[in-house]
Design a protein around this motif. Sequence first.
Motif, mmCIF file in Angstrom:
data_model
loop_
_atom_site.group_PDB
_atom_site.id
_atom_site.type_symbol
_atom_site.label_atom_id
_atom_site.label_comp_id
_atom_site.label_asym_id
_atom_site.label_seq_id
_atom_site.Cartn_x
_atom_site.Cartn_y
_atom_site.Cartn_z
ATOM 1 N N LEU A 77 9.770 -5.875 -7.013
ATOM 2 C CA LEU A 77 8.972 -4.810 -6.415
ATOM 3 C C LEU A 77 7.519 -5.222 -6.229
ATOM 4 O O LEU A 77 6.857 -4.787 -5.289
ATOM 5 N N ASN A 78 7.008 -6.074 -7.117
ATOM 6 C CA ASN A 78 5.626 -6.506 -7.007
ATOM 7 C C ASN A 78 5.440 -7.697 -6.082
ATOM 8 O O ASN A 78 4.400 -7.827 -5.437
ATOM 9 N N ILE A 79 6.432 -8.565 -5.994
ATOM 10 C CA ILE A 79 6.265 -9.792 -5.213
ATOM 11 C C ILE A 79 6.921 -9.678 -3.839
ATOM 12 O O ILE A 79 6.345 -10.062 -2.820
ATOM 13 N N VAL A 80 8.115 -9.132 -3.789
ATOM 14 C CA VAL A 80 8.872 -9.072 -2.541
ATOM 15 C C VAL A 80 8.932 -7.654 -1.977
ATOM 16 O O VAL A 80 9.312 -7.446 -0.826
ATOM 17 N N GLY A 81 8.527 -6.669 -2.769
ATOM 18 C CA GLY A 81 8.783 -5.270 -2.453
ATOM 19 C C GLY A 81 8.320 -4.800 -1.088
ATOM 20 O O GLY A 81 8.937 -3.922 -0.496
ATOM 21 N N LYS A 82 7.236 -5.366 -0.586
ATOM 22 C CA LYS A 82 6.741 -4.944 0.724
ATOM 23 C C LYS A 82 7.748 -5.205 1.831
ATOM 24 O O LYS A 82 7.756 -4.524 2.857
ATOM 25 N N TYR A 83 8.626 -6.173 1.619
ATOM 26 C CA TYR A 83 9.474 -6.681 2.700
ATOM 27 C C TYR A 83 10.918 -6.199 2.589
ATOM 28 O O TYR A 83 11.861 -6.975 2.729
ATOM 29 N N SER A 118 -5.285 2.865 -17.715
ATOM 30 C CA SER A 118 -6.332 1.990 -18.246
ATOM 31 C C SER A 118 -5.755 0.915 -19.153
ATOM 32 O O SER A 118 -6.388 -0.115 -19.389
ATOM 33 N N ARG A 119 -4.535 1.154 -19.651
ATOM 34 C CA ARG A 119 -3.952 0.234 -20.629
ATOM 35 C C ARG A 119 -2.582 -0.311 -20.226
ATOM 36 O O ARG A 119 -2.039 -1.168 -20.906
ATOM 37 N N THR A 120 -2.041 0.186 -19.141
ATOM 38 C CA THR A 120 -0.741 -0.281 -18.658
ATOM 39 C C THR A 120 -0.961 -1.302 -17.554
ATOM 40 O O THR A 120 -1.724 -1.049 -16.618
ATOM 41 N N ASP A 121 -0.312 -2.443 -17.653
ATOM 42 C CA ASP A 121 -0.442 -3.420 -16.566
ATOM 43 C C ASP A 121 0.053 -2.806 -15.270
ATOM 44 O O ASP A 121 1.092 -2.137 -15.228
ATOM 45 N N VAL A 122 -0.681 -3.044 -14.208
ATOM 46 C CA VAL A 122 -0.375 -2.378 -12.939
ATOM 47 C C VAL A 122 0.995 -2.786 -12.405
ATOM 48 O O VAL A 122 1.669 -1.992 -11.741
ATOM 49 N N SER A 123 1.466 -3.992 -12.706
ATOM 50 C CA SER A 123 2.786 -4.400 -12.217
ATOM 51 C C SER A 123 3.894 -3.581 -12.858
ATOM 52 O O SER A 123 4.904 -3.267 -12.213
ATOM 53 N N LEU A 124 3.732 -3.211 -14.134
ATOM 54 C CA LEU A 124 4.710 -2.335 -14.783
ATOM 55 C C LEU A 124 4.612 -0.921 -14.226
ATOM 56 O O LEU A 124 5.635 -0.266 -13.982
ATOM 57 N N ALA A 125 3.383 -0.450 -13.991
ATOM 58 C CA ALA A 125 3.208 0.887 -13.423
ATOM 59 C C ALA A 125 3.849 0.977 -12.045
ATOM 60 O O ALA A 125 4.490 1.981 -11.709
ATOM 61 N N VAL A 126 3.694 -0.058 -11.240
ATOM 62 C CA VAL A 126 4.330 -0.083 -9.923
ATOM 63 C C VAL A 126 5.838 -0.033 -10.066
ATOM 64 O O VAL A 126 6.524 0.731 -9.370
ATOM 65 N N TYR A 169 0.390 -11.329 -12.658
ATOM 66 C CA TYR A 169 1.490 -10.645 -13.338
ATOM 67 C C TYR A 169 1.693 -11.218 -14.735
ATOM 68 O O TYR A 169 2.088 -12.391 -14.874
ATOM 69 N N PRO A 170 1.450 -10.443 -15.801
ATOM 70 C CA PRO A 170 1.676 -10.937 -17.166
ATOM 71 C C PRO A 170 3.146 -11.294 -17.370
ATOM 72 O O PRO A 170 4.044 -10.562 -16.932
ATOM 73 N N ILE A 171 3.377 -12.423 -18.011
ATOM 74 C CA ILE A 171 4.759 -12.860 -18.295
ATOM 75 C C ILE A 171 4.869 -13.224 -19.778
ATOM 76 O O ILE A 171 4.822 -14.404 -20.143
ATOM 77 N N LEU A 221 -3.502 1.697 -4.556
ATOM 78 C CA LEU A 221 -3.589 0.650 -3.529
ATOM 79 C C LEU A 221 -2.473 -0.371 -3.697
ATOM 80 O O LEU A 221 -1.972 -0.917 -2.707
ATOM 81 N N HIS A 222 -2.069 -0.628 -4.937
ATOM 82 C CA HIS A 222 -0.901 -1.491 -5.155
ATOM 83 C C HIS A 222 0.360 -0.839 -4.591
ATOM 84 O O HIS A 222 1.169 -1.501 -3.939
ATOM 85 N N LEU A 223 0.543 0.450 -4.845
ATOM 86 C CA LEU A 223 1.707 1.143 -4.292
ATOM 87 C C LEU A 223 1.710 1.058 -2.768
ATOM 88 O O LEU A 223 2.748 0.793 -2.149
ATOM 89 N N LYS A 224 0.550 1.273 -2.179
ATOM 90 C CA LYS A 224 0.448 1.205 -0.721
ATOM 91 C C LYS A 224 0.847 -0.174 -0.215
ATOM 92 O O LYS A 224 1.603 -0.306 0.758
ATOM 93 N N SER A 225 0.364 -1.218 -0.878
ATOM 94 C CA SER A 225 0.656 -2.579 -0.419
ATOM 95 C C SER A 225 2.115 -2.964 -0.624
ATOM 96 O O SER A 225 2.624 -3.856 0.046
ATOM 97 N N LYS A 226 2.812 -2.276 -1.534
ATOM 98 C CA LYS A 226 4.219 -2.581 -1.813
ATOM 99 C C LYS A 226 5.175 -1.633 -1.081
ATOM 100 O O LYS A 226 6.353 -1.573 -1.381
ATOM 101 N N ASN A 227 4.647 -0.884 -0.122
ATOM 102 C CA ASN A 227 5.479 -0.054 0.754
ATOM 103 C C ASN A 227 6.108 1.125 0.017
ATOM 104 O O ASN A 227 7.249 1.521 0.301
#
Length: 385
Positions: free
Chosen positions: A189-195, A281-289, A27-29, A318-324
Amino acid sequence: MRDTYISDSILYVGADDKTLDIFESQYPIPNGVSYNSYVIMDEKVAVMDTVDKRATDAWFENLAKALGDRKPDYLVVSHMEPDHAANIKNFADRYPETKIVGNAKTFAMMDQFFEMDLTDRKVVVKEGETLNLGAHTLQFFMAPMVHWPEVMVAYEQNEKILFSADGFGKFGALDAEEEWAEEAARYFLNIVGKYGVQVQGLLKKASGLDIRMICPLHGPILKENLGYYIDKYQTWSTYQPEKHGVMVAYASIHGNTAQAAEEMAEMLRANGEEVEVFDLSRTDVSLAVRKAFYYDRLVLAAATYDGGVFPCMEEFLLHLKSKNFQKRTVGLIENGSWAPLAGKIMRGILEPMKDVHVLEQVVTIKSAVHEDTREAMKAMVDALK
């Protein structure tokens, strides 16, 4: 050391890290991150968690300043993830008389990370049990899978402070000038979102407490308008949209799929919709999620690639799937010059998700956008109302 005093008796001893570029190696910070740790000064002294190994020296320096000539009686370990627990052994070696407080799962995991003898030093706590420090009393509540199985939070009964582990945390150093909600949402949403179910369980426990302040392990201490932050967590953990609007996300190779996505966005806006467009292709996936969870509807436009879907779109799904990911309506646009299959692949990933309604009609582009494509997109706009 920044603002030290949380109250007359509780001090901040954590540290900012502005040199780390990617948190958890994914995750870019851009504004760094804080590793928070606290000290409760009372008849007994309790240190609340350690910090990442990157902040070891700063933490021990801050800790020494806070303690003065006193020695800590307890180290409370709320979470064994290395960004908070990396210095447990260093601390235990430096303060050999200090007892370590955790639950049974904490110590099982501690044995996996460190080779250390804690004979006669363990204080094992269970749900609802308390630890008296004098004027302050810590009460412990288990928070399994928020977001590791050993997590617990501590409620200080006298000053009514919740030490919330990773709950209510966010990316960004403490002096980052940014609005709390967006980076807190990207973090959650990216770290805890699944739960979400487990977070709901913790929120239910917290609702029975009189909380006047929240001290997380990342991000700022929350002192005012706590209902705002709790409401955000209620929304995120139940997967409710925050905005009636449409996220348009595209995965384009040579620009034709991008053109379709942009035209689709303009049609939606002309129909009165709020729309944001993202090039995967240019948006970090964590922001897209994060943005996919923000809106109630989603349009995905992707090129077919090697008999499947263009990789950045597949990664996103696949990220969306993993984050419920759930409770959304999705429209699909596919492109393919000879065998368009992107729509089928995207649908196959999306349809097993809970309460995700994928529109039956797929807009199919054969190489480039034509009038028949635009007519199909207009029909999709109507279907997304």
